[in-house]
Every structure is written in C-alpha cells, then in structure tokens.
Design a protein around this motif. Structure first.
Motif, PDB file in Angstrom:
ATOM      1  N   ASP A  10       0.830  -1.214   0.000  1.00 36.73           N
ATOM      2  CA  ASP A  10       0.000   0.000   0.000  1.00 36.73           C
ATOM      3  C   ASP A  10       0.857   1.253   0.000  1.00 36.73           C
ATOM      4  OD1 ASP A  10      -2.692   1.373   0.494  1.00 36.73           O
ATOM      5  OD2 ASP A  10      -1.514   2.106   2.198  1.00 36.73           O
ATOM      6  N   ASN A  11       1.977   1.190   0.683  1.00 40.80           N
ATOM      7  CA  ASN A  11       2.908   2.324   0.727  1.00 40.80           C
ATOM      8  C   ASN A  11       4.288   1.786   1.097  1.00 40.80           C
ATOM      9  OD1 ASN A  11       1.408   2.068   3.455  1.00 40.80           O
ATOM     10  ND2 ASN A  11       3.320   3.095   3.987  1.00 40.80           N
ATOM     11  N   CYS A  12       5.298   2.622   0.980  1.00 45.62           N
ATOM     12  CA  CYS A  12       6.670   2.178   1.211  1.00 45.62           C
ATOM     13  C   CYS A  12       7.269   2.884   2.413  1.00 45.62           C
ATOM     14  CB  CYS A  12       7.539   2.483  -0.003  1.00 45.62           C
ATOM     15  SG  CYS A  12       6.909   1.771  -1.522  1.00 45.62           S
ATOM     16  N   PRO A  13       7.879   2.145   3.335  1.00 43.82           N
ATOM     17  CA  PRO A  13       8.559   2.798   4.452  1.00 43.82           C
ATOM     18  C   PRO A  13       9.562   3.827   3.945  1.00 43.82           C
ATOM     19  CG  PRO A  13       8.384   0.460   4.875  1.00 43.82           C
ATOM     20  CD  PRO A  13       7.894   0.685   3.467  1.00 43.82           C
ATOM     21  N   GLY A  14       9.569   4.974   4.592  1.00 42.22           N
ATOM     22  CA  GLY A  14      10.405   6.104   4.174  1.00 42.22           C
ATOM     23  C   GLY A  14       9.542   7.217   3.604  1.00 42.22           C
ATOM     24  N   PHE A  15       8.489   6.811   2.902  1.00 42.59           N
ATOM     25  CA  PHE A  15       7.634   7.811   2.260  1.00 42.59           C
ATOM     26  C   PHE A  15       6.843   8.644   3.263  1.00 42.59           C
ATOM     27  CE2 PHE A  15       3.312   8.809   0.702  1.00 42.59           C
ATOM     28  CZ  PHE A  15       3.666   9.894  -0.094  1.00 42.59           C
ATOM     29  N   GLY A  16       6.225   7.987   4.226  1.00 39.49           N
ATOM     30  CA  GLY A  16       5.352   8.698   5.173  1.00 39.49           C
ATOM     31  C   GLY A  16       6.087   9.830   5.891  1.00 39.49           C
ATOM     32  N   SER A  17       7.352   9.587   6.225  1.00 43.09           N
ATOM     33  CA  SER A  17       8.112  10.623   6.935  1.00 43.09           C
ATOM     34  C   SER A  17       8.462  11.785   6.016  1.00 43.09           C
ATOM     35  CB  SER A  17       9.384  10.015   7.544  1.00 43.09           C
ATOM     36  OG  SER A  17       9.023   9.098   8.560  1.00 43.09           O
ATOM     37  N   VAL A  18       8.821  11.491   4.774  1.00 49.82           N
ATOM     38  CA  VAL A  18       9.078  12.579   3.827  1.00 49.82           C
ATOM     39  C   VAL A  18       7.796  13.375   3.599  1.00 49.82           C
ATOM     40  CG1 VAL A  18       9.748  13.199   1.483  1.00 49.82           C
ATOM     41  CG2 VAL A  18      10.935  11.369   2.660  1.00 49.82           C
ATOM     42  N   ALA A  19       6.685  12.662   3.459  1.00 50.02           N
ATOM     43  CA  ALA A  19       5.405  13.322   3.228  1.00 50.02           C
ATOM     44  C   ALA A  19       5.078  14.258   4.388  1.00 50.02           C
ATOM     45  CB  ALA A  19       4.298  12.288   3.043  1.00 50.02           C
ATOM     46  N   LYS A  20       5.314  13.782   5.603  1.00 55.32           N
ATOM     47  CA  LYS A  20       5.045  14.608   6.786  1.00 55.32           C
ATOM     48  C   LYS A  20       5.967  15.826   6.797  1.00 55.32           C
ATOM     49  CE  LYS A  20       4.706  14.155  11.842  1.00 55.32           C
ATOM     50  NZ  LYS A  20       3.295  13.825  12.099  1.00 55.32           N
ATOM     51  N   TYR A  21       7.214  15.610   6.439  1.00 49.18           N
ATOM     52  CA  TYR A  21       8.185  16.717   6.415  1.00 49.18           C
ATOM     53  C   TYR A  21       7.792  17.756   5.371  1.00 49.18           C
ATOM     54  CZ  TYR A  21      12.601  19.218   5.688  1.00 49.18           C
ATOM     55  OH  TYR A  21      13.555  20.196   5.545  1.00 49.18           O
ATOM     56  N   ILE A  22       7.445  17.309   4.187  1.00 45.52           N
ATOM     57  CA  ILE A  22       7.110  18.239   3.100  1.00 45.52           C
ATOM     58  C   ILE A  22       5.825  18.995   3.420  1.00 45.52           C
ATOM     59  CG2 ILE A  22       6.355  18.373   0.668  1.00 45.52           C
ATOM     60  CD1 ILE A  22       9.436  18.089   1.101  1.00 45.52           C
ATOM     61  N   ALA A  23       4.825  18.292   3.915  1.00 46.82           N
ATOM     62  CA  ALA A  23       3.562  18.967   4.239  1.00 46.82           C
ATOM     63  C   ALA A  23       3.773  19.986   5.357  1.00 46.82           C
ATOM     64  CB  ALA A  23       2.493  17.950   4.615  1.00 46.82           C
ATOM     65  N   THR A  24       4.526  19.600   6.385  1.00 45.86           N
ATOM     66  CA  THR A  24       4.781  20.515   7.510  1.00 45.86           C
ATOM     67  C   THR A  24       5.597  21.719   7.056  1.00 45.86           C
ATOM     68  OG1 THR A  24       4.712  18.696   9.099  1.00 45.86           O
ATOM     69  CG2 THR A  24       5.838  20.693   9.808  1.00 45.86           C
ATOM     70  N   SER A  25       6.644  21.452   6.281  1.00 45.42           N
ATOM     71  CA  SER A  25       7.514  22.543   5.823  1.00 45.42           C
ATOM     72  C   SER A  25       6.750  23.494   4.914  1.00 45.42           C
ATOM     73  CB  SER A  25       8.729  21.982   5.086  1.00 45.42           C
ATOM     74  OG  SER A  25       9.487  21.154   5.949  1.00 45.42           O
ATOM     75  N   ALA A  26       5.930  22.935   4.040  1.00 41.36           N
ATOM     76  CA  ALA A  26       5.143  23.768   3.129  1.00 41.36           C
ATOM     77  C   ALA A  26       4.133  24.591   3.918  1.00 41.36           C
ATOM     78  CB  ALA A  26       4.433  22.900   2.092  1.00 41.36           C
ATOM     79  N   LEU A  27       3.557  24.002   4.940  1.00 45.22           N
ATOM     80  CA  LEU A  27       2.605  24.733   5.797  1.00 45.22           C
ATOM     81  C   LEU A  27       3.306  25.896   6.493  1.00 45.22           C
ATOM     82  CD1 LEU A  27      -0.232  24.849   7.170  1.00 45.22           C
ATOM     83  CD2 LEU A  27       0.724  23.397   8.976  1.00 45.22           C
TER      84      LEU A  27
END
Lengths: 417, 417
Positions: free
Chosen positions: A151-168
């Motif tokens: 369903d998803n790959c380990p490593g992705f969720g943390s990058v996604a959280k970082y990018i969303a937080t940083s963009a916010l």
C-alpha cells in the motif's frame, strides 16, 4: 538444522527510517539465536558482500541496535550498484556464493527500492541456478513510494510529513510577507518519476493555503500554470508551489534542465524551483522565494511519521519471520485494511511481481486541472503522516547513533567491483 | 491616568517565534486592563498604522492568543517598509500621530530587527518633536542575530537549531552514500551580512562530521577552500559545506551572483549552494547534492529552540512592563549571566544605541583558516539551541493558529503608502 548466519544490506538512497527496518531485522534475529547465529551487514550495501566487507553486528549492544530505530541514514552504508543478470555477469553471482559459503550465510535481507528488489530476486534464484541454498527476502524502502503491491513504502510517510509541515510553515511565512514582499514560494521536492512526495504538499490546502503542484505525471503547461498562479494570488494575495524534481515539459525535458551556462560556458546545474520561480516572475512580476529541500527531506528523522517508523520496523521484523517460516523470493508489504480509523497489517508479495514495476500516482488522485490532489488522494495520504516519534535530544541536537561497524575477518582473496 | 490603547506591529522578515513575542505583549497587556485598554495590531506592520488598518486583538480568545506562542510567521502580517527621517517625510509622521490620536494609542510596540529599531526610535521621538505623548518600545526579533547590546536575538536560536539538526541529518545521509555516490553536501543558509546562522552548522563537528563553513565575514578564497574540501574527503570520504547566502568573493560580488543566463538570455537567479557545489565538482569530480533551506529555516516552528521561545515571549512581556514603568525609546535585551549551566535575565538597552548598528561574528568566533567555528563560538551558540518546544499536531500536521484579525472601524480618511 543448525543456526546459519544472515546477511543484511541497505541499498539505494537512504531514508529517515531505513535504520528502523535494520533494527527490526536485527532485533528479530537476536530473538532466534537457534536459527540465526549472527547478522552480518554489508558495508555499503551489496558491495560489502562482493568485497567480503562484512560488519559484525553482534559487536553492537542492544541499546545501540535499539537506537537505530530513531537514527536516520544507512547505519552500515548504502550504495547505488545494481547486479546485472546472471548471463551478463556470472562472475558477481559466483563471488556472492563464495562469500556466502565462506561465512555460512543462509539468509539474505536486502533493504531497498525497485532496483534492489530486482537484485534480491536474482539472489533468490541462486539456489536453483547455482545450487547454493539461500533464502532472499526484500525489505521495502523508498521515499519515492513507487513499489507495487504494498500500500505504501517505508520512508515515504516521513518525507510526506516533512514536506507537508515545511510547506505549511513556509506558507504561513509568505502569507505574512505578501503585502509588500514575497507572494510566491516555490518548494522543490524529490520524486524523479512519481509524484507521491509532491502530492503530500497538497495536504495543507485544507488549512486554507493556496497550493499548486507540478507532478512528473502531468505534462507542464506553462500557460495554464501561470493562469492558475494569478488566480490564486488574486484570491489569497500569495501562493505556494510544490514542484517535483521530475516535472517535465511536453517534449520530455525536465524543467530543471534549462541548458544554462555560466560565465565560462559550463553547463549550470540548477533546480526546478528557481526555474519555476523565474517563470512566474517573468510572467507576473510577483516577488518570490524558493527552496530546495533535497536530502533534508529524506533525512529529517526529527519529524518522522510515527506510522512510518512503526511500519519500517515491522517490515524488517516480518522479513526475518518470513525467512524463518521458510519463504524465499518474497517481500513483506503494508496492507491497508481501513482508511479512518487507519488499520493495516503485514502482507506478503512475491518478488517476481515486485521487481522492475513502478507505481505512479493514479490519475484520480490528481485534480482535473492537474495542479492539485483529490479527496481520494487525501484519504490515502493522511494516515501515512500520522503521529510523531521524536528522537532523543542532547545539547539541543538529536542524539543519533553511530555504530562501531567492526569488520568480520576476511577469509577470501580480494575482489574488485 | 485612564487606560490608553497600545499599538503592536511586526516588521521585516518573520520568524518561528515572533508570534511568541506577540503573545508576550498581548498577554501582559491583558493582565493590566487598568493601564492598557486594548492592543491594536497593525495589519502588515507599520503600514497598518499609516493606513489606519488596525486589528482588534480583543476579538481573539485567550486560547487563540496563547496559541501564538507555538505558531510561526507573523500572525498580523509584516512588511518591509522603513520610515524615512522626519525631515524627509514629515507627512508620514504626522499621519501616525493622527492615527494614534484617533485611536488613543499611548504605547507603541514594534517587533523587528535593525531597521525597525530605527523606525521605533524615530517614533519614540514624536512626543518631543511633534508634541504627541507616546512611549515606543522595540521588541527585538531577527534570525540574523545582528542586533547590538542584546546577547542574542529571538528567532535566531530556532534557526540555529534547525540548521544544525538539518545539517547533522543530511551529513549522516551523505556518509551512507559516499562509497559509490554523493560525497559533498552543500547547504545554503540565510544571513546576508552576518554569519551567525552559518556558524550554527559548525555545532555538528563535535559529532565527528566534517564541516566547512563559508561566512560572509570571510573573503572567499577558492584555492584554499578546494584544498580544505579535498583534505576532509581524504579523511572522511565525504564533507558537508554550509554556505551563507552572503558569502562573497574578494571583489565584493556574492557567490550567488554568477551572471548566468538562460537559453533566452535572461539573468538566472541561482543560489550560492549550486555555485559552490559546481565549483567543487569542477575541481575534484566529486558527486554532490545541494539544498537551499530558504524560508523553511526561519518558519520551522516544529523544531524551535525552547530557549528561543522562552526568550521571545519574555521580550514581549518585558516590553509591556517597561512601558508601564514609564520607559520610552528602549528595547528589552537578553543578558547572559553564565554559559553552562546557561543563565540569563532581561536587560534594557537605549534605542539610540541599537538603531543602525549591526553585530557581526567576532573574528575569534571563526577558526584561523576561516572555515569553521572556535570553542568560544560553540560556548556562545550551544545554550541558544537548548530544549525542544513542539507545537501540538492534528492529523499529522502542526496545529497552528490563524487569527480572526477583525478590523477596527476606521475614523479617518484614506492615506496612500
């Protein structure tokens, strides 16, 4: 059957949580000394196996191994090195078997993305093709989130959280400045082929932030893009742009390839972010700022997703459990059971189905205009960034572990890679 | 004396903690309703005062004001707008007094860096020069850390923590990859004139990470720099470079200004990071990655320094206390009492001594070769990044506050800025 040794290696670009998978493998192996005597890690990935440069993980304390769970990067070193086919480079496979035999390695755990799934699959065939009994398990890892079946790959969720937080955070900043200064903020993110990371930037729209995304999956249409930027600025007085490093013109050129030259005529390596920022400036005159997160995004263990850390660990542990249950040529997967409340379990995929297949963003995850994400996508992404899992800090900085990485004594002659 | 109103505005580039100062000002004012009736915030800084665009902070709940403490950016909007001298633009000062009179404003709190200290000082002179009684207090804020007298500036500690943490994480990443891939990581940081932020990157050297820093205070010597890079790579197989956006050639040109042109002949806006990365590549052939943190660094409230948040809040509160004690033309400062254990108290500086003075890195904070920091610098920086102060999260993202920012009814005719 007496205990045999395991080989574990990290492959390709590292992540904030690949060491959590290493932790899962080693801790699970330590719980079964009757079956797995020791875990030898390859120094710098598969190169460590080929050059017989093995790391004796039994020299590391339980505390040091536990600390891998919150330490980003590849603790044993990684590499970009893809084994050719058996026909094309039989010498390398024979060398692997020579090393495996010399160190009684019966289990091969390879922790990586698409290319390494392919390598792992080739190794899994060695018992049949070259008569050496080894069980090869692929442990999934990639910030690109482009492996199939899982369903998803380990490593992705943390990058996604970082990018969303940083963009916010940056969007809040720009919103403050837009009256007299910056109206446009461009953030370049990873993902050369698939737009999963870029999509994460879309998660902040629900906080009333105007976001436009440039996906690798969608041909860049400059005219439509500029119109969309103007529309957002008219409404909000600012706009945040998330551009994937893989965003492309209709003719296939990357936006980042501008053929620019410096004063000496050298090709200038830029990024997609300054290119997009300058396009907007030329068309609208808006002041801009841009950022390129590069390695910061995939190394940002300080902002890891708890869900991601747990899944990375579980994939490592499941790899060992699969091996002990007699499996070969498989990969543990994340199987989603429910979106909200989020529920998942460990699944299993055949490596034959994983190797060399890339999973792109489905078209129905991307909005009709091509510049945003849909509710389906939001439903998919949201659980993956859930939860915080802060590392310990000391003197104001994260206290990450650096292992001893003691070498196993060599038994063979040298081998050049 | 009956209660009068206060005016508060945010000025210049915003930070992760400038809203913590706003929180300090408003909470302190709310505790003294007998002296301060209401705090009117300028929408987009001083422009809000000139255009009579005032925000009624009494419309915000105590919870919303408390949430400012963990919300980055400027909650009321900021601006880049410097008042000229009274002689050069008397019209603007007269307008300020008109607005202050119309809304019975007796206290002026201006939250910013060097330029705004100058503006604040000019306002503080209005009672004398134009006969309007107002007390003007400057609340210090700048990620550049370049205000004089105060030991450090709110906003800086959080950026320093972010840069040091990010550089540490990315360095671990590069160390994993250096065998077959990236050996050089270049991170560009803010600080056009002073190298304080760049210096923070040097804090990770104690974790056995090879770091070279390019300060604005030190002329760039390409030959010595390339030699230093080669030496680090010979020893560690990788190297992290922190380059200030203000790094300059001996002739005064910024490294970032390469006079590069795109295919259409447009000047190409690059950053210093790609320039430095390409210099190294040309001289050594090493593979590289580079990042430009830009706004991410100053907006990263998710990784704020607890010390910084506390000081930012204290500066806001002290500003109100100073005003209520009858002071004018002053700025609260951070006074360091001890390095380790760290101890500090609130001090007071006269604005006449603050305005238009920039504090650069002392030469003895920079190593003899110009590429690193000294123990003195480390002793100075270390306490400033101490402690974590995480914001609350919801659905995987920080839960920052967006205020209502209701406008105060206008009483005057329009004014163009």
């Amino acid at each position: 059957m007496s205990a045999r040794n395991a080989f574990y290696a990290q492959s390709g670009g590292v992540t904030a949580v690949i060491n959590a998978s290493a932790c899962g493998v080693i801790e699970a192996a330590r719980r079964c000394p009757e079956k797995i005597a020791n875990v030898y890690a390859g120094r710098n990935g598969i190169i460590g196996a080929l050059t017989e440069d093995l790391i004796d993980t039994s020299q590391e304390s339980d505390a040091a191994i536990a600390a891998l769970r919150f330490t980003p990067s590849g603790a044993f070193g990684s590499c970009r090195y893809k084994l050719k086919s058996l026909d094309a480079n039989r010498r390398e496979y024979e060398r692997l078997i020579e090393v495996f035999k010399a160190h009684d390695i019966g289990y091969f755990f390879y922790n990586g993305g698409g290319d390494s799934a392919d390598t792992c699959y080739k190794v899994s065939q060695l018992s049949e093709s070259l008569g050496y009994p080894v069980q090869a398990i692929h442990v999934p890892k990639t910030v690109d989130n482009d492996l199939p079946i899982t369903d998803n790959c380990p490593g992705f969720g943390s990058v996604a959280k970082y990018i969303a937080t940083s963009a916010l955070e940056a969007s809040f900043d720009v919103r403050s400045m837009s009256r007299t200064s910056t109206k446009i903020f461009v953030l370049e993110v990873m993902g050369r082929h698939a737009g999963w990371i870029a999509a994460a930037g879309g998660l902040i729209e629900t906080q009333n932030i105007p976001v436009l995304i440039l996906f690798p999956e969608i041909e860049f249409n400059q005219e439509q893009f500029i119109a969309a930027v103007k529309e957002k600025v008219a409404q909000f007085d600012f706009c945040t742009i998330i551009v994937s490093e893989g965003a492309k013109y209709p003719d296939g050129r990357f936006l980042a390839e501008q053929g620019t030259r410096d004063a000496f005529g050298h090709a200038q390596l830029g990024g997609a972010a300054p290119v997009v920022a300058n396009l907007i400036k030329d068309a609208t005159g808006y002041k801009f700022h841009w950022a390129v997160a590069d390695y910061l995004q995939r190394a940002a263990r300080h902002l890891a997703s708890k869900t991601d850390v747990e899944q990375a660990y579980a994939m490592g542990r499941a790899g060992v459990e699969f091996a002990l249950a007699g499996h070969n040529a498989v990969m543990p997967t994340v199987k989603r059971l429910n979106h909200a409340p989020y529920a998942w379990e460990v699944g299993m995929a055949a490596l034959a189905d994983v190797a060399n297949v890339e999973k792109f963003m489905p078209r129905d995850f991307i909005s009709a205009d091509g510049f945003g994400i849909t509710e389906l996508c939001r439903q998919y992404l949201t659980p993956l960034i859930q939860g915080e899992d802060y590392p310990p800090f000391e003197y104001g900085l994260p206290k990450y572990v650096t292992l001893k990485n003691a070498a196993v004594a060599k038994k063979l002659t040298a081998f050049e890679v």
